[in-house]
Write an enzyme that holds these catalytic residues in place. Sequence first.
Site, mmCIF file in Angstrom:
data_model
loop_
_atom_site.group_PDB
_atom_site.id
_atom_site.type_symbol
_atom_site.label_atom_id
_atom_site.label_comp_id
_atom_site.label_asym_id
_atom_site.label_seq_id
_atom_site.Cartn_x
_atom_site.Cartn_y
_atom_site.Cartn_z
ATOM 1 N N VAL A 1 5.985 3.217 -5.680
ATOM 2 C CA VAL A 1 6.535 4.577 -5.623
ATOM 3 C C VAL A 1 7.577 4.748 -4.523
ATOM 4 C CG1 VAL A 1 5.947 7.011 -5.210
ATOM 5 C CG2 VAL A 1 4.432 5.571 -6.611
ATOM 6 N N ASP A 2 7.268 4.268 -3.326
ATOM 7 C CA ASP A 2 8.096 4.568 -2.151
ATOM 8 C C ASP A 2 9.562 4.166 -2.290
ATOM 9 O OD1 ASP A 2 5.736 5.479 -1.205
ATOM 10 O OD2 ASP A 2 5.593 4.144 0.516
ATOM 11 N N HIS B 1 -0.582 3.316 -4.300
ATOM 12 C CA HIS B 1 0.054 4.592 -3.987
ATOM 13 C C HIS B 1 1.393 4.431 -3.296
ATOM 14 C CE1 HIS B 1 -2.318 3.128 -0.622
ATOM 15 N NE2 HIS B 1 -1.453 3.722 0.153
ATOM 16 N N CYS B 2 1.743 3.227 -2.859
ATOM 17 C CA CYS B 2 2.934 3.070 -2.013
ATOM 18 C C CYS B 2 4.019 2.203 -2.625
ATOM 19 C CB CYS B 2 2.528 2.482 -0.648
ATOM 20 S SG CYS B 2 1.651 3.644 0.415
ATOM 21 N N ILE B 3 3.751 0.930 -2.818
ATOM 22 C CA ILE B 3 4.816 -0.017 -3.150
ATOM 23 C C ILE B 3 5.508 0.309 -4.472
ATOM 24 C CG2 ILE B 3 5.405 -2.443 -3.447
ATOM 25 C CD1 ILE B 3 3.130 -3.187 -1.676
#
Length: 424
Positions: free
Chosen positions: A266-267, A262-264
């Site tokens: 996308v962020d 969910h993070c790397i």
Amino acid sequence: MAEAQTRVGVVGLGYVGLPLALAMYDAGYDVVGVDVDPDKVETLRSGKSTVEDVTDAEVADAVDGGVEFTTDYDQLVGVDGVSICVPTPLRKTETPDLSFVLNAAERLAPVVGGDCTIVLESTVYPGATEEAVADVLVENGATIGEDIFLAFSPERIDPGNEEYGPTDIPKVLGGVTPKCGNRAEALYAPVFDTVVRVGSSTEAELVKLLENTFRAVNIGLINELAQIAHELDVDIWNAIDAAETKPFGFMPFYPGPGLGGHCIPVDPFYLSWKADQHGVDTRFIDLADTVNREMPGHVVTRVVRRLNNRGTALSNADVLIVGAAYKPNVSDTRESPAVDILTELEEWDAAVDYHDPHVPKFDVGETTYESVQLTDERLNNADCVVLVTDHAVLDIDRIVDETSLVFDTRNATAHRDDDHVVRL
């Protein structure tokens, strides 16, 4: 301990919101959890967890202790604080999608009264809390820093991490105004072991993006080095282990089949999108993304070469993917490299199955796959097993012993020295 009469809400009861709601309950708050999914709410009300890192017993204890789970925002009337923990995905154009955040703010605005502290935890671009969320509240008559106190605190949940619980991880936060920061700090201080105060909500937003962009760029670098090492016939894993013996100036990152979660993946786009608004090129971020997105194709290319060396064309091959989740010991398949690997293998007309003890069903495009049993017969029949996710429950030695070719993308077979095992 927080005073028992202090009533707080948590909007969004996923992998961030549910642990936060339970942590606030443990700190002594009277908690209301809100989610738009009625099935999730009903499950939580029955004392069952909807998140792997939270046990049924923890949810049942919270329900027995008075924690409310609801789809009704009106239940947040009169709360002293609200944490917003809703998804912030990317659109197909790879631009930020704040629709869930803005919807939550719009539904909160007429419900929460004066003197309420609102903390956004969802990942956003720098400035979003002050620009987007504050605007919604102001349009509904609120004065930020006087009757509504708004702050940003980046979630730092790491699914499957048994070493650090949600409250063990230092909690960064910054307010839209200093008074907003003071209120948010007072709200979170009873919950978290350490609160790290920064100068503003925008600074706190950048902290989150800095953390994950740092990881994305360094993973991109090591993925590129892994490709170089392969061409040089050097073991990249041994090289990393040797480099790690240096007591300063080096931090190990490891190659893999691609980024997931969910993070790397996308962020960094939230940061590059905002940078573009200011005319700043994000060359490192863009290059790292390119390298990381190429890794599933690199895996398939190497599988093709190995099979060819054995006289088997990929179009005639039976390939078993082991692991559909994006990381070990979780069921989360968001942005999993297994999607691209499976898709590309099928584009070569290979016969492909997958096995994942945590993921009984797996959606790839419009097709739903079901996890096959990892029997000796299935392993024997596979022309190649591609190990994408090294879950702890997997018997790696058995997979190696029963399979004619194993392509290991995670270095899970480092303890083996078999000619039919290939590591990334």
